[in-house]
Design an enzyme around this catalytic site. Structure first.
Site, short mmCIF file in Angstrom:
data_model
loop_
_atom_site.label_atom_id
_atom_site.label_comp_id
_atom_site.label_asym_id
_atom_site.label_seq_id
_atom_site.Cartn_x
_atom_site.Cartn_y
_atom_site.Cartn_z
N HIS A 95 2.72 0.23 -15.41
CA HIS A 95 3.53 0.94 -14.42
C HIS A 95 3.36 0.30 -13.05
O HIS A 95 2.25 0.03 -12.60
CB HIS A 95 3.14 2.42 -14.35
CG HIS A 95 3.97 3.19 -13.36
ND1 HIS A 95 5.31 3.47 -13.60
CD2 HIS A 95 3.69 3.69 -12.14
CE1 HIS A 95 5.80 4.13 -12.57
NE2 HIS A 95 4.85 4.27 -11.67
N SER A 96 4.49 0.05 -12.38
CA SER A 96 4.52 -0.52 -11.03
C SER A 96 3.77 -1.85 -11.01
O SER A 96 4.13 -2.76 -11.74
CB SER A 96 3.95 0.50 -10.04
OG SER A 96 4.28 0.16 -8.72
N MET A 97 2.70 -1.99 -10.24
CA MET A 97 1.94 -3.23 -10.26
C MET A 97 1.48 -3.55 -11.68
O MET A 97 1.43 -4.72 -12.09
CB MET A 97 0.73 -3.14 -9.34
CG MET A 97 -0.08 -4.44 -9.29
SD MET A 97 -1.70 -4.29 -8.46
CE MET A 97 -2.71 -3.67 -9.81
#
Length: 258
Positions: A95-97
């Protein structure tokens, strides 16, 4: 447990071991996040799926270890830790990074002859879609970094409201943002594994078009899934996400068995 699987690792957490699971799911946290973010998902998917969660250095029980402030550095460190767990179909969720770390990790695994079952890219635009940001979070002062965290609502409010906890967490948070914001995609071979992108319908950090561009990074098939919520829709929509991931993994396992 398979003979090559380590009983413990500073990088890998296995909150709800599922030794008879059909597949494993490796989860990589967002910037400033920790392995415990995925504890609810681990509970929801067991015992059919064995959930492994990554603990980056510099936080929680690894807080005294130096942070790794590059996506490539994190992916390089993880390859050897993850390979022993690929004794059965291994899916990756970032998720995300964590999506960038997961993508680079998947590329490295494939170079070593281990193809993930699927890579789930959550809450992140495709690597080839770069946004120009003249105000990087990792270069801001502490007050403005904290304001960014509050705006995204992804950090435990108990941390944001506790000055001592916040002081301990900020170095890891800043290091993660540095890794995410200085990452530059180097064009190369596409993943052989399929990519399934998940995006929040109200996420200001990634548009559906930016998420759809993940299709350019795989030769193994692509799907896009939209969920209600903002950047941290996995926490807001955990039962829905768990059901979606379980269905997608089951479908891919069925395809492999035909």
């Amino acid at each position: 447990m398979a003979p090559n699987v380590p009983e413990s690792s500073p990088w890998i957490r296995r909150y709800n071991p599922a030794p008879d699971a059909r597949a494993r799911l490796l989860c990589l946290p967002h910037a400033g996040g920790s392995a415990s973010f995925y504890l609810p998902l681990s509970r929801a998917l067991g015992p059919d799926i064995d959930v492994l969660t990554v603990q980056y250095p510099g936080r929680q029980d690894r807080r005294h270890e130096p942070c790794v402030d590059s996506i490539a550095g994190l992916a390089d460190a993880l390859v050897g830790e993850v390979l022993p767990w690929a004794d059965r179909p291994l899916a990756i969720f970032g998720h995300s990074m964590g999506a960038m770390v997961g993508f680079e990790l998947a590329l490295r695994l494939e170079r070593r002859g281990t193809q993930p079952l699927v890579f789930f890219a959550s809450g992140r635009r495709a690597p080839s879609r770069k946004r120009e940001d003249g105000d990087p979070v990792h270069l801001r002062d502490d007050r403005r970094v904290i304001a960014e965290l509050r705006a995204l609502s992804g950090t435990d409010a108990r941390v944001l409201d506790d000055e001592e906890l916040l002081r301990m967490a900020l170095p890891a948070i800043r290091s993660d943002y540095r890794a995410a914001e200085t990452y530059r995609y180097v064009p190369g071979p596409r993943l052989a594994a399929p990519i399934h992108a998940h995006v929040g319908t109200e996420d200001s950090k990634v548009t559906p078009d930016e998420a759809r561009a993940w299709a350019d990074h795989t030769s193994g098939g692509f799907d896009l899934h939209a969920h209600p919520g903002g950047h941290f829709f996995p926490a807001e929509q955990m039962p829905r996400i768990a059901t979606s991931l379980a269905g997608e993994i089951s479908g891919l396992l069925l395809q492999k068995s035909v």
